[in-house]
Enzyme design. Structure first.
Site, PDB file in Angstrom:
ATOM      1  N   HIS A 303     -92.497  -7.977  27.295  1.00  0.00           N
ATOM      2  CA  HIS A 303     -93.830  -8.157  26.728  1.00  0.00           C
ATOM      3  C   HIS A 303     -93.720  -8.167  25.215  1.00  0.00           C
ATOM      4  CE1 HIS A 303     -98.112  -7.616  25.941  1.00  0.00           C
ATOM      5  NE2 HIS A 303     -98.282  -8.070  27.163  1.00  0.00           N
ATOM      6  N   ASP A 360     -97.708  -8.728  35.550  1.00  0.00           N
ATOM      7  CA  ASP A 360     -97.517  -9.795  36.532  1.00  0.00           C
ATOM      8  C   ASP A 360     -96.430  -9.490  37.560  1.00  0.00           C
ATOM      9  OD1 ASP A 360     -99.447 -11.629  35.506  1.00  0.00           O
ATOM     10  OD2 ASP A 360     -98.104 -12.017  33.826  1.00  0.00           O
TER      11      ASP A 360
HETATM   12  N1  CMC Z   1     -85.745 -11.888  31.001  1.00  0.00           N
HETATM   13  C1  CMC Z   1     -84.604 -11.914  30.260  1.00  0.00           C
HETATM   14  N2  CMC Z   1     -84.558 -11.778  28.929  1.00  0.00           N
HETATM   15  C2  CMC Z   1     -85.723 -11.591  28.297  1.00  0.00           C
HETATM   16  C3  CMC Z   1     -86.954 -11.545  28.969  1.00  0.00           C
HETATM   17  C4  CMC Z   1     -86.943 -11.690  30.383  1.00  0.00           C
HETATM   18  N3  CMC Z   1     -88.076 -11.662  31.073  1.00  0.00           N
HETATM   19  N4  CMC Z   1     -87.958 -11.345  28.097  1.00  0.00           N
HETATM   20  C5  CMC Z   1     -87.371 -11.284  26.889  1.00  0.00           C
HETATM   21  N5  CMC Z   1     -86.024 -11.422  27.004  1.00  0.00           N
HETATM   22  C6  CMC Z   1     -85.030 -11.333  25.915  1.00  0.00           C
HETATM   23  C7  CMC Z   1     -84.998 -12.616  25.084  1.00  0.00           C
HETATM   24  O1  CMC Z   1     -84.085 -13.548  25.601  1.00  0.00           O
HETATM   25  C8  CMC Z   1     -84.604 -12.063  23.735  1.00  0.00           C
HETATM   26  O2  CMC Z   1     -83.227 -11.803  23.775  1.00  0.00           O
HETATM   27  P1  CMC Z   1     -82.324 -11.970  22.441  1.00  0.00           P
HETATM   28  O3  CMC Z   1     -82.821 -10.948  21.490  1.00  0.00           O
HETATM   29  O4  CMC Z   1     -80.930 -11.758  22.918  1.00  0.00           O
HETATM   30  O5  CMC Z   1     -82.562 -13.381  21.968  1.00  0.00           O
HETATM   31  C9  CMC Z   1     -85.323 -10.712  23.661  1.00  0.00           C
HETATM   32  O6  CMC Z   1     -85.449 -10.294  25.029  1.00  0.00           O
HETATM   33  C10 CMC Z   1     -86.696 -10.774  23.007  1.00  0.00           C
HETATM   34  O7  CMC Z   1     -87.449 -11.767  23.713  1.00  0.00           O
HETATM   35  P2  CMC Z   1     -88.512 -12.747  23.066  1.00  0.00           P
HETATM   36  O8  CMC Z   1     -88.553 -14.001  23.846  1.00  0.00           O
HETATM   37  O9  CMC Z   1     -88.268 -12.846  21.590  1.00  0.00           O
HETATM   38  O10 CMC Z   1     -89.825 -11.903  23.302  1.00  0.00           O
HETATM   39  P3  CMC Z   1     -91.295 -12.415  23.098  1.00  0.00           P
HETATM   40  O11 CMC Z   1     -92.077 -11.268  22.623  1.00  0.00           O
HETATM   41  O12 CMC Z   1     -91.323 -13.658  22.285  1.00  0.00           O
HETATM   42  O13 CMC Z   1     -91.742 -12.850  24.589  1.00  0.00           O
HETATM   43  C11 CMC Z   1     -92.476 -12.687  26.820  1.00  0.00           C
HETATM   44  C12 CMC Z   1     -92.496 -12.043  25.436  1.00  0.00           C
HETATM   45  C13 CMC Z   1     -93.469 -11.946  27.697  1.00  0.00           C
HETATM   46  C14 CMC Z   1     -92.945 -14.158  26.700  1.00  0.00           C
HETATM   47  C15 CMC Z   1     -91.052 -12.621  27.403  1.00  0.00           C
HETATM   48  O14 CMC Z   1     -90.665 -11.277  27.556  1.00  0.00           O
HETATM   49  C16 CMC Z   1     -90.920 -13.376  28.716  1.00  0.00           C
HETATM   50  O15 CMC Z   1     -90.661 -14.581  28.705  1.00  0.00           O
HETATM   51  N6  CMC Z   1     -91.112 -12.697  29.895  1.00  0.00           N
HETATM   52  C17 CMC Z   1     -91.130 -13.373  31.167  1.00  0.00           C
HETATM   53  C18 CMC Z   1     -92.488 -14.037  31.402  1.00  0.00           C
HETATM   54  C19 CMC Z   1     -93.565 -13.023  31.698  1.00  0.00           C
HETATM   55  O16 CMC Z   1     -93.397 -12.129  32.502  1.00  0.00           O
HETATM   56  N7  CMC Z   1     -94.730 -13.211  31.069  1.00  0.00           N
HETATM   57  C20 CMC Z   1     -95.910 -12.376  31.303  1.00  0.00           C
HETATM   58  C21 CMC Z   1     -96.225 -11.520  30.116  1.00  0.00           C
HETATM   59  S1  CMC Z   1     -97.382 -10.192  30.445  1.00  0.00           S
HETATM   60  C22 CMC Z   1     -98.866 -10.893  30.982  1.00  0.00           C
HETATM   61  C23 CMC Z   1     -99.384 -11.995  30.163  1.00  0.00           C
HETATM   62  O17 CMC Z   1     -99.317 -12.026  28.939  1.00  0.00           O
HETATM   63  O18 CMC Z   1     -99.930 -12.898  30.764  1.00  0.00           O
END
Ligand code: CMC
Length: 424
Positions: A303, A360
């Site tokens: 998140h 989710d």
């Molecule tokens: N699985 C594997 N690696 C992950 C994941 C994941 N679900 N989420 C983040 N990471 C890693 C990412 O690759 C990055 O690694 P590194 O530092 O080595 O490059 C690090 O963690 C930080 O991730 P980010 O993409 O910069 O984080 P963000 O804040 O931009 O994204 C997120 C947040 C929710 C989009 C992301 O965690 C994600 O894609 N999660 C899976 C999709 C998901 O469950 N979304 C629902 C969110 S909650 C409800 C809502 O908002 O609707």
């Protein structure tokens, strides 16, 4: 001691005002930055950018706190009803008994959709994704209801109508996709029970179990607001151009659809199915998620704001046990999800990046047990999120309401002369 901030850009030093929120959150006001220094801030993804001041929802990602209008989510999810929470978000205070009775009555009286919506849904290909149907139908409600339609039960009439009609719309979308006749709303049933009735009446999935309707209501509460998330920011941004209320909400529906946002609840089930195809090997999924080249993420994990745990996920996990137990369903998928959570939380990659299950991760398992096909999951999220979107739309429009218009750092070509077609 007052907090101060200053910035130096080249030779220019600038003192910046600091805004402190009621929970001691600190914002550095960079409003004068470009005028005084010629520079702007650059923050792709807006991880460090406050787009507004807001009095609706407080979220502390480090401590796993979520409060609507000051009330902790743990105290609302259970004792309160979704309509009570909707009122709280929209009006700022919990309704008293008379206000709630009026809201409940008005919601029941306004569930029927305008006639054109049925024709619209019939005109769309049956396989259209429910979120596409939902956004299309919501935007066309502006044809039936205007901004100046007065008030119903203390709320703007068009907002009360959408609150009452979104479940009807969702049920019609589902039944259209299944080739089933629409079921009219039943004023003898409450918000969630009526929704389940319109969805499943006359099918094998129909249930009159009050506990299932209560769980549905609770899930709506857990999704009701989450401050400046992608879809809410979209609603505020679209609303900032003074676009119509329904157009703004429809844009929120579109933003919610993506798998990194609300669409994650559908993506979690697809991911669990993929794990099953790999023999139920949760370590395979963890390994894939760590492998950057695989483009595989653990859906329902991570998140932008929560770096401890998502309080909504904790409540939903308990509900998953209750609902599956109640429906007497095989909980192999729930066990698989729990196993995957355990494996991920024990893995350094997830620990270091503070990635925890989010709202989710378990919600889709409950929805599936209730009988919803996975394409409908994000529609359920949208029903829950409507009061939040609306409260933010109202807040934005009641404030100083400048149009949202970010800047950019241009990285394209410098000025060059046009080349005539014959010379290219
Ligand atoms: N699985 C594997 N690696 C992950 C994941 C994941 N679900 N989420 C983040 N990471 C890693 C990412 O690759 C990055 O690694 P590194 O530092 O080595 O490059 C690090 O963690 C930080 O991730 P980010 O993409 O910069 O984080 P963000 O804040 O931009 O994204 C997120 C947040 C929710 C989009 C992301 O965690 C994600 O894609 N999660 C899976 C999709 C998901 O469950 N979304 C629902 C969110 S909650 C409800 C809502 O908002 O609707």
């Amino acid at each position: 001691m007052a907090i101060t901030a200053e910035i130096r850009v080249g030779e220019t030093k600038l003192e910046l005002p600091v805004v402190v929120g009621t929970e001691a959150e600190v914002g550095v006001d960079i409003g004068a930055l470009r005028d005084k220094t010629g520079a702007i801030t650059l923050d792709p993804g807006y991880g460090n950018t406050g787009a507004c001041e807001s009095a609706i929802t407080f979220l502390d990602g480090e401590r796993g706190i979520l409060r609507y209008r000051g009330y902790p989510i743990e105290q609302l999810a259970g004792p309160a009803s979704f309509l009570e929470v909707a009122w709280l978000l929209l009006k700022g205070e919990l309704p008293n008994a008379a206000e709630l009775a009026a809201l409940v009555a008005a919601e029941k009286a306004n569930r029927a959709l305008p006639a054109h919506v049925e024709r619209l849904l019939a005109a769309l290909p049956q396989q259209t994704h429910p979120m596409a149907m939902l956004s299309s139908a919501v935007v066309t409600l502006s044809a039936a209801y205007g901004e100046g339609d007065g008030a119903i039960a203390g709320l703007p009439a068009n907002q009360l109508r959408l609150l009452a009609q979104l479940p009807t719309l969702a049920a019609c979308i589902y039944r259209r996709s299944q080739g089933l006749d629409f079921v009219p709303p039943d004023a003898n049933r409450g918000y969630a029970a009526n929704f389940l009735h319109m969805m499943f009446a006359g099918t094998a999935k129909a249930t009159d179990d009050a506990a299932i309707a209560t769980a549905m209501d609770l899930l709506f509460i857990l999704h009701a607001d989450h401050e400046q998330n992608c879809s809410t920011s979209t609603v505020r941004l679209v609303g900032s151009s003074q676009a119509d209320y329904f157009a703004s909400i429809a844009s929120g529906v579109c933003a919610l659809w993506g798998p990194l946002h609300g669409g994650a609840n559908q993506a979690v089930i697809e991911m669990l199915d993929e794990v099953v195809r790999h023999g139920g090997n949760v370590q395979w999924a963890v390994g894939q998620a760590k492998e950057k080249g695989s483009h595989f993420r653990l859906m329902g994990f991570g998140h932008r704001v929560y770096k401890n745990f998502d309080p909504r996920a904790k409540i939903i996990k308990v509900q998953a046990d209750l609902v599956l137990g109640k429906l007497g369903q095989d909980d192999a998928q729930l066990d698989l999800a729990k196993g995957l959570e355990q494996a991920a939380l024990a893995d350094d990659y997830f620990v270091q990046r503070k990635l925890y299950p989010n709202v989710d991760f378990y919600s889709g398992i409950i929805y599936r047990a209730m009988g919803f096909p996975q394409e409908m999951f994000t529609v359920l999220f949208a029903i829950g999120r409507l009061p939040g979107w609306t409260a933010h739309w109202n807040e934005h429009n009641a404030g100083k309401a400048r149009i949202g218009r970010p800047r950019q750092i241009y990285t394209g070509k410098n000025a060059r002369d046009f080349v005539a077609l014959a010379d290219r």
